[in-house]
Design a protein around this motif. Sequence first.
Motif, short mmCIF file in Angstrom:
data_model
loop_
_atom_site.label_atom_id
_atom_site.label_comp_id
_atom_site.label_asym_id
_atom_site.label_seq_id
_atom_site.Cartn_x
_atom_site.Cartn_y
_atom_site.Cartn_z
N HIS A 65 2.88 -6.19 8.58
CA HIS A 65 1.74 -6.79 7.87
C HIS A 65 1.05 -7.77 8.80
O HIS A 65 0.69 -7.40 9.92
CB HIS A 65 2.23 -7.44 6.58
N ASP A 66 0.86 -9.03 8.42
CA ASP A 66 0.12 -9.97 9.27
C ASP A 66 1.04 -10.84 10.12
O ASP A 66 0.56 -11.76 10.79
CB ASP A 66 -0.79 -10.86 8.43
N LEU A 67 2.33 -10.61 10.10
CA LEU A 67 3.26 -11.43 10.87
C LEU A 67 3.21 -11.02 12.34
O LEU A 67 3.32 -9.84 12.67
CB LEU A 67 4.68 -11.30 10.35
N VAL A 89 12.60 0.52 13.16
CA VAL A 89 11.41 0.34 13.98
C VAL A 89 10.36 -0.37 13.12
O VAL A 89 10.01 0.11 12.04
CB VAL A 89 10.86 1.69 14.48
N ILE A 90 9.89 -1.52 13.59
CA ILE A 90 8.92 -2.32 12.84
C ILE A 90 7.68 -2.51 13.70
O ILE A 90 7.74 -3.10 14.78
CB ILE A 90 9.53 -3.68 12.45
N ARG A 91 6.57 -1.97 13.22
CA ARG A 91 5.32 -2.07 13.98
C ARG A 91 4.60 -3.39 13.70
O ARG A 91 4.19 -3.66 12.57
CB ARG A 91 4.39 -0.90 13.64
N SER A 92 4.47 -4.20 14.72
CA SER A 92 3.67 -5.41 14.68
C SER A 92 2.55 -5.24 15.69
O SER A 92 2.34 -4.14 16.21
CB SER A 92 4.53 -6.64 14.98
N SER A 93 1.81 -6.32 15.96
CA SER A 93 0.70 -6.24 16.91
C SER A 93 0.73 -7.43 17.85
O SER A 93 1.10 -8.54 17.46
CB SER A 93 -0.64 -6.20 16.16
N ARG A 94 0.33 -7.16 19.07
CA ARG A 94 0.21 -8.27 20.04
C ARG A 94 -1.08 -9.04 19.84
O ARG A 94 -1.29 -10.08 20.47
CB ARG A 94 0.28 -7.72 21.46
N ILE A 95 -1.97 -8.57 18.96
CA ILE A 95 -3.22 -9.25 18.67
C ILE A 95 -2.96 -10.47 17.79
O ILE A 95 -2.18 -10.41 16.84
CB ILE A 95 -4.20 -8.29 17.95
N ALA A 96 -3.62 -11.57 18.09
CA ALA A 96 -3.33 -12.82 17.38
C ALA A 96 -3.72 -12.76 15.91
O ALA A 96 -3.01 -13.30 15.06
CB ALA A 96 -4.07 -13.98 18.05
N TRP A 109 5.95 -7.27 2.74
CA TRP A 109 4.79 -7.50 1.88
C TRP A 109 4.89 -8.85 1.19
O TRP A 109 3.89 -9.55 1.04
CB TRP A 109 4.68 -6.41 0.80
N GLU A 110 6.08 -9.23 0.74
CA GLU A 110 6.22 -10.40 -0.12
C GLU A 110 6.32 -11.72 0.63
O GLU A 110 5.95 -12.77 0.09
CB GLU A 110 7.45 -10.24 -1.02
N VAL A 112 -1.35 -5.29 10.48
CA VAL A 112 -1.05 -3.88 10.73
C VAL A 112 -1.13 -3.12 9.41
O VAL A 112 -0.50 -3.51 8.42
CB VAL A 112 0.33 -3.72 11.38
N ILE A 113 -1.87 -2.02 9.40
CA ILE A 113 -2.06 -1.22 8.20
C ILE A 113 -1.05 -0.07 8.20
O ILE A 113 -0.94 0.68 9.18
CB ILE A 113 -3.49 -0.67 8.13
N ARG A 114 -0.32 0.03 7.12
CA ARG A 114 0.71 1.06 7.02
C ARG A 114 0.07 2.46 7.00
O ARG A 114 -0.95 2.69 6.36
CB ARG A 114 1.57 0.83 5.78
N ASN A 115 0.73 3.39 7.70
CA ASN A 115 0.29 4.79 7.79
C ASN A 115 -1.09 4.94 8.43
O ASN A 115 -1.76 5.96 8.24
CB ASN A 115 0.30 5.47 6.41
#
Length: 358
Positions: free
Chosen positions: A327-329, A299-306, A356-357, A310-313
Amino acid sequence: MQHLVRGTAAAFVAMTAACAQTPVTPVTPAKPTVVIVATGGTIAGAGATSANSATYQAAKVPVDKLIAGIPELNNVANVRGEQAFQIASESFTNEKLLQLGKRVSALLKEPGVDGVVVTHGTDTLEETSFFLNLTVHSDKPIVVVGSMRPGTAMSADGMLNLYDAVVLAASPSARGKGVLVSMNDDILSGRDAAKRINIKTGAFGSQWGALGMVVENQAYWFRAPVKRHTMKSEFDIDTLTSLPEVQIVYGSGNMSPAMYDAAAKAGAKAIIHAGTGNGSVPDYAVETLKRIRAGGVHVIRSSRIADGFVIRNSEQPDDKYDWVVAHDLNPQKAKILAALALTKTNSTAELQRMFWEY
C-alpha cells in the motif's frame, strides 16, 4: 423575632468580613510527569567546533545533560530521564526495538506517568516510531524526537525539538493519536513520518501532511490518523519475544535476481521488493520471485518512490502469484509491519489485510 433576624444578619456580616480578610491560596494544578527515554543519535551528538553541523560524533551526551540544558522544561512537566541505549540509530536491531518497546510500555503503565518521549537518531527514527505505533497498547502520548544537528552546532535544532516533544507528551490533546514524531515544529504521525533529506533541519515529512504544529508551548491540531494503532492494534509488545527475519531488495534497472535468492537463503521469511514506480518487478525477476514464494517466503511489493502507493494487481498479477502489496508504506516501514504480521499468521490474505488496515 426581629431581634433574632437582626442577630443572624449581624453574624453573617461578621463572618463575611472575616473571610474577606483571610487570604485564599490559589490551587496550582499538578504538572504532568514525562519520562524521556534516550537512545542516542544526533540529538545526543557533539562536533569538534560550532561550525560542524554535518560532521560530528553521535550518541555522546547523556540524557541528564540533555534535560539540564533545557531548564524551561520545568515549566512544562516534571521530567525525568532514562538512558536505554547510547547508539547511532543505524545500529538499531530487532532486539533493541523489542527492549525499547517493552520499557516504554512498562513506563506508560505507571499511574504517575502521563507521557513518554523517546530521543532517537534520525536514520531509523521512522522505523522505531512505526514499531511503537503498532505494538504499545496505551493511549498516553508517545513522542519520538531527534535532531539533524548536534547540540554543539550553530543553530542546533535539538533543544527546541526536545522541548516541543515534552510539550506534546504532557498535553492531554495528544492522547489517543498514536505515536507522534516531533521535528522542526511539525507534529507527524509515527506511521507516516519519513526522513526525506539528510542535511536540512526540515528533514522529516509525510506525503499525507503533518497532524499539526507545536508553537510556543502549544499544540495545534489539523488532522488525526485513521489507520489502526496502539490501543486498537492486534500486536502487543508485552507478548513479543522475537521478530522473524525480513529483508529488503532494492529495485533498479539491470538488477540481479540473485539478491532475492541470497535473502531467502539467509533465512528471510518475507522479502520486501522496493520496486521502481508502482512496485514494478522486471520481467527477468518474475520467475525468481514466483519460485521463492512457492518455497514459502512471502513477496511484498513496495516502491522506492517517496510518495504514492502500490496498487494491487497493477503491473503484476498479485492474486495469481500470491504476493502482497505494501500500500503506501515505504520499504523500511513495510519491513516492520511484515515482521510483526508474521508473528501472527502465514496467510497471504491476512498479511494483505494488515497492510490495508495499518
